[in-house]
Scaffold this active site. Structure first.
Site, PDB file in Angstrom:
ATOM      1  N   ARG A 192      80.540  63.073 117.713  1.00  0.00           N
ATOM      2  CA  ARG A 192      81.544  63.308 118.765  1.00  0.00           C
ATOM      3  C   ARG A 192      82.159  62.003 119.271  1.00  0.00           C
ATOM      4  O   ARG A 192      83.141  62.031 120.010  1.00  0.00           O
ATOM      5  CB  ARG A 192      80.913  64.079 119.927  1.00  0.00           C
ATOM      6  CG  ARG A 192      79.760  63.366 120.598  1.00  0.00           C
ATOM      7  CD  ARG A 192      79.107  64.256 121.657  1.00  0.00           C
ATOM      8  NE  ARG A 192      77.965  63.615 122.295  1.00  0.00           N
ATOM      9  CZ  ARG A 192      76.728  63.651 121.805  1.00  0.00           C
ATOM     10  NH1 ARG A 192      76.510  64.263 120.652  1.00  0.00           N
ATOM     11  NH2 ARG A 192      75.737  63.074 122.449  1.00  0.00           N
ATOM     12  N   TYR A 193      81.558  60.869 118.896  1.00  0.00           N
ATOM     13  CA  TYR A 193      82.057  59.580 119.362  1.00  0.00           C
ATOM     14  C   TYR A 193      82.899  58.835 118.333  1.00  0.00           C
ATOM     15  O   TYR A 193      83.633  57.923 118.694  1.00  0.00           O
ATOM     16  CB  TYR A 193      80.886  58.667 119.772  1.00  0.00           C
ATOM     17  CG  TYR A 193      80.049  59.215 120.904  1.00  0.00           C
ATOM     18  CD1 TYR A 193      80.634  59.574 122.118  1.00  0.00           C
ATOM     19  CD2 TYR A 193      78.677  59.374 120.752  1.00  0.00           C
ATOM     20  CE1 TYR A 193      79.866  60.066 123.152  1.00  0.00           C
ATOM     21  CE2 TYR A 193      77.900  59.872 121.781  1.00  0.00           C
ATOM     22  CZ  TYR A 193      78.497  60.227 122.985  1.00  0.00           C
ATOM     23  OH  TYR A 193      77.746  60.720 124.011  1.00  0.00           O
ATOM     24  N   ILE A 194      82.761  59.145 117.086  1.00  0.00           N
ATOM     25  CA  ILE A 194      83.450  58.383 116.036  1.00  0.00           C
ATOM     26  C   ILE A 194      84.601  59.197 115.450  1.00  0.00           C
ATOM     27  O   ILE A 194      84.609  60.430 115.539  1.00  0.00           O
ATOM     28  CB  ILE A 194      82.475  57.942 114.922  1.00  0.00           C
ATOM     29  CG1 ILE A 194      81.742  59.151 114.327  1.00  0.00           C
ATOM     30  CG2 ILE A 194      81.483  56.928 115.463  1.00  0.00           C
ATOM     31  CD1 ILE A 194      80.802  58.794 113.187  1.00  0.00           C
TER      32      ILE A 194
END
Length: 878
Positions: free
Chosen positions: A127-129
């Protein structure tokens, strides 16, 4: 419920009807279910397809990225969710597969923390990259018009059977997977080399491709075997010496990370295989591991020990297994490249054929449109009241003008003409229409030319890929042939060996007895006893050899430089014999008799001489009968060196009272010839490479590097040589070293000549300014340099100048700045032929040569090893 489940159900419902010891056959389950499972894992999960180089999950990820592609980055979690429409597995497996593709830096343009293959750090949560397709992937991987499609697992979507990849992607990325009953391990190869090989394949030329790893390192591909079963790739870390107490690891082997590498070094240190003081890990964008060594530890031997006992060297066994036509097949990387190239050729042809068809359709309709508007056929439909009448009127109006068309006019063509807007008809420009038709004809001719010269078109396609995407993709792994490291020569000797001479025991646990030497747990030891017996055995805590041990040492295999001098009595009342021999190879734990084997034989005198020393001894006889000469000297240098089984020369038939050492000896062996093998960058005594000269115990090597560092070393087969080495030769302490260098602070060229004053020290002979660099170095007696100058603006160039370096400057200290060479701007400096010089010849020394017992009936392998500096150990028996 299937038959098997039904059978189990009946057994559970009526347990009283089943015998207590009944057996339930599972043959059908293994035959059907297991085979289905194995086929599924092989075809749908673990093994890549040769057509596009993708496993199914990778193919679905790429397809999802293309569907989501709008030029912006997408959250990986979003891509994973989209991929689950096609891939019937959990999100974790899809995210892991996507991270692996992203880390290969070819198909996916990544943003955020995608992990680090050097340190082993994992990527951030999906979900961050973010990710999007790279320009290379958009150009090479996708072409919907030539893609074959199939329904997804739930029948709601269409997915590609194979992606139309026009590049040997499987070999560029590599692949690894474990299926049921088979596995695959295809090494990654270099991007540029794959393109060059594809071009050679198209030209019908031979090609060879070797792996190239993203972690760089040094690789030995001499046994690669084209990437097939049975092959092997040896991979080493790049280790350099910073100074006498520091090593730096700059590149690591493939499938290794810095954490596991450091852990393996610490474990080897704990086990005593090598010795390190501490380790610093400064790895960031590139690997930098500093290994600090204790004082007195050899950096060269530590480098070999790191390769021998840690993860700094690993061996990878490739296995070329791919899927073709829904079947696993084992092929080599050369065949993979040929099939990929053939597939690329077929895809390019299919794309050209589709492009030609589309261009011809455009030309056909543009011609119809021009006829329709230019001849005002649209007016013929004004009076028509039915659709059929409109179609018929247009068809009738077109017939006189369509003789030059390449196909018949269809009803669909006429329908399209009726859809032309009035605005387009009113603004129709005949010249522009003609230019458009001519441009279409040019493009059609161009595509037909490409189809007629398809191979040349494919070659240009690959060249274009190389020009657009090849920058920064040069080879990372250096190909080199490795030398085999003898672990017994590089292992750290951290265990102490003891001997109980009288009782005949040797071992590491006899701490109350006599200390012999340091050893390691992989060493062999050689032991001699007073009754003339010899044995070689493995180091152990306690081993019985035989009573009255006279000599113990760590055994060096194939050591022809260690010479044993021995005098023995041949049985009770027998004659006394003298012999010199070496021990190069034996059977471990076998007892050898160095005498003739008679009972009560006894060794009267024994020495072990690491460099073939030959002493003078005094023999004294007992006063018996009419013996007149009771005392005389013997020189071991008068004896030939033979094998251990030789009987020796007779000393006397009378009883010997005692033997005394009169004079210590010097080495009688011929100097060793030493060669330098440029391929493996190591010294050897086997005649491989360039002969450096003949070396005695005190002789040293001269080493000069591009960094302006000079040092001398005792020749040792364990020495490592950096790639920037300029000079490697036998050192003559009287011969000056001549240097021309650019001094950065003064911005001038300087010349200097010096002798090495301290051979034990490594020294820099140029200044440490950032712009200082070494131009030329010579070890000739009277070198001559030629200078060419830069032509000044508006003036004639200064003529070239020759410099006799011996006349230009006298010999000074190694730290002297030297004399300025010239104040003019220098264009080039080169050495010319040196002036003649007759070197004084050293005095001749009498030498003897080791006799090869293999040629006279023995079993020894007499290849010379480097001499050591230990003194001979003498033992005297009354």
């Amino acid at each position: 419920m299937d038959e098997h489940e039904e059978g189990l159900g009946e057994a559970q419902q009526h347990p009283e009807e089943q015998p207590q010891d009944s057996l339930v056959k599972v043959t059908g389950m293994y035959k059907d279910w297991f085979l289905d499972y194995a086929s599924y894992v092989i075809l749908e999960r673990a093994v890549p397809s040769v057509e596009d180089g993708f496993k199914p999950v990778q193919r679905r990820i790429m397809h999802s990225l293309k569907e989501l592609d709008d030029g912006r980055y997408n959250k990986v979690a979003n891509v994973v969710g989209h991929t689950m429409q096609y891939h019937p597995h959990g999100d974790a497996s899809i995210a892991d597969a996507m991270v692996q593709i992203g880390q290969k830096d070819l198909l996916i343009d990544t943003q955020g923390n995608w992990g680090n293959i050097l340190t082993g750090d994992r990527a951030a949560a999906s979900r961050y990259i973010e990710a999007r397709l790279s320009k290379f992937a958009l150009e090479v991987v996708f072409s919907p018009k030539v893609t074959d499609w199939q329904l997804s697992y739930d029948g709601r979507k269409k997915e590609p059977i194979h992606l139309p990849v026009k590049f040997p992607l499987l070999l560029a990325q590599g692949a690894e997977g474990i299926a049921v009953g088979l596995s695959t391990k295809i090494m990654p190869h270099n991007f540029i080399e794959l393109i060059d090989a594809s071009i050679k394949c198209l030209k019908g030329q031979k090609f060879v491709i070797y792996p190239d790893f993203p972690t760089s390192g040094i690789i030995d591909v001499s046994n690669y075997n084209d990437g097939m079963r049975g092959g092997k790739v040896r991979v080493r870390a790049l280790i350099e010496q910073l100074d006498k107490n520091k090593l730096v690891i700059k590149e690591i082997p493939y499938n290794t990370d810095t954490g596991s590498l450091i852990e393996s070094i610490l474990k080897a240190n704990e086990k005593g295989k090598l010795k390190v003081k501490k380790i610093e890990d400064n790895t960031a964008a590139s690997v930098e591991i500093i290994v600090h060594l204790p004082n007195g530890i050899s950096p060269d031997k530590t480098i070999d020990a790191l390769y021998a006992f840690t993860s700094c060297e690993s061996s990878i066994s490739p296995l070329g297994c791919i899927i073709e036509d829904n079947k696993p097949e084992f092929i080599g990387v050369s065949e993979m490249l040929r099939r990929s190239t053939d597939n690329t050729l077929a895809l390019l042809k299919a794309e050209l054929e589709i492009q030609l068809k589309e261009l011809e359709e455009q030309w056909h309709f543009s011609s119809l449109e021009r006829i329709f508007i230019e001849n005002r056929i649209y007016r013929d439909i004004e009076e028509e009241e039915t659709w059929e009448g409109v179609i018929s009127a247009i068809d009738k109006g077109l017939k006189p003008h369509i003789g030059h068309l390449k196909r018949a006019v269809t009803e669909e063509d006429i329908v399209r003409l009726t859809e032309i807007r009035i605005k387009r008809i009113s603004k129709f420009d005949l010249d522009k229409a003609q230019q458009h038709l001519e441009s279409l004809e040019e493009r059609i001719a161009e595509v037909k030319h490409h189809l007629a010269h398809l191979v040349e078109f494919a070659i240009d396609y690959f060249k274009n890929l190389k020009a657009k995407y090849g920058k920064g993709r040069e080879r990372k792994s250096e190909i080199r042939i490795f030398d085999n490291i003898d672990t017994t020569k590089v292992v750290m000797r951290n265990t102490k060996l003891y001997v109980n001479r009288a009782e005949g025991f040797v071992g590491t646990s006899l701490k109350k007895d006599e200390y012999v030497a340091d050893c390691s747990d992989i060493d062999d030891i050689i032991v001699f006893t007073e009754d003339g017996k010899m044995m070689v055995t493995k180091v152990d805590s306690k081993t019985f050899i035989g009573k009255n041990i006279i000599h113990v040492a760590v055994f060096k295999k194939k050591d022809a430089r260690t010479i044993y001098n021995m005098v023995y009595k041949d049985g009770k009342g027998g004659a006394t014999y003298i012999k010199r021999f070496n021990v190069t190879s034996v059977t471990r734990d076998k007892m050898y008799d160095l005498t003739t084997g008679k009972a009560q034989s006894k060794v009267l005198y024994f020495t072990a001489n690491p460099n073939g020393e030959a002493e003078i001894i005094t023999v004294m006889l007992r006063q018996v009968g009419s013996v007149k000469k009771l005392k005389w000297d013997l020189d071991f240098a008068d004896l030939l060196i033979k094998g251990r089984g030789a009987k020796g020369n007779i000393v006397t038939k009378y009883a010997v009272k005692r033997i005394e050492l009169k004079e210590k000896g010097v080495s009688t062996l011929k100097p060793r010839k030493i060669w330098f093998d440029e391929v493996v960058r190591r010294l050897n005594v086997d005649g491989r490479g360039e002969l450096l000269g003949e070396f005695r115990g005190e002789d040293r090597l001269l080493i000069i590097t591009q960094k302006g560092v000079v040092k001398t070393e005792v020749p040792d087969m364990a020495l490592h040589f950096d790639a920037d080495m300029l000079v490697l030769e036998k050192w003559n302490p009287k011969k000056p070293i001549s240097v021309i260098y650019y001094e950065g602070a003064k911005e001038r060229y300087y010349i200097k000549r010096f002798l090495i004053e301290n051979p034990q020290r490594e020294e820099s002979f140029i200044t440490d300014h950032a712009k200082t660099f070494l131009e030329l170095v010579s070890t000739d007696w009277r070198p001559v340099a030629e200078i060419s100058f830069v032509k000044p603006r508006g003036k004639e160039a200064k003529p070239n100048q020759e410099i006799d370096m011996e006349q230009f400057i006298s010999i000074k200290g190694i730290k002297a700045l030297g004399n300025q060479l010239t104040a003019d701007k220098v264009k080039n400096i080169d050495f010319k032929d040196s002036l003649p010089y007759e070197e004084p010849q050293p005095e001749a020394v009498e030498e003897i040569e080791v006799v090869d017992e293999q040629k006279v009936g023995g079993n020894d392998d007499n290849k010379p090893e480097p001499p050591t500096e230990d003194d001979g150990q003498a033992t005297l028996f009354d």
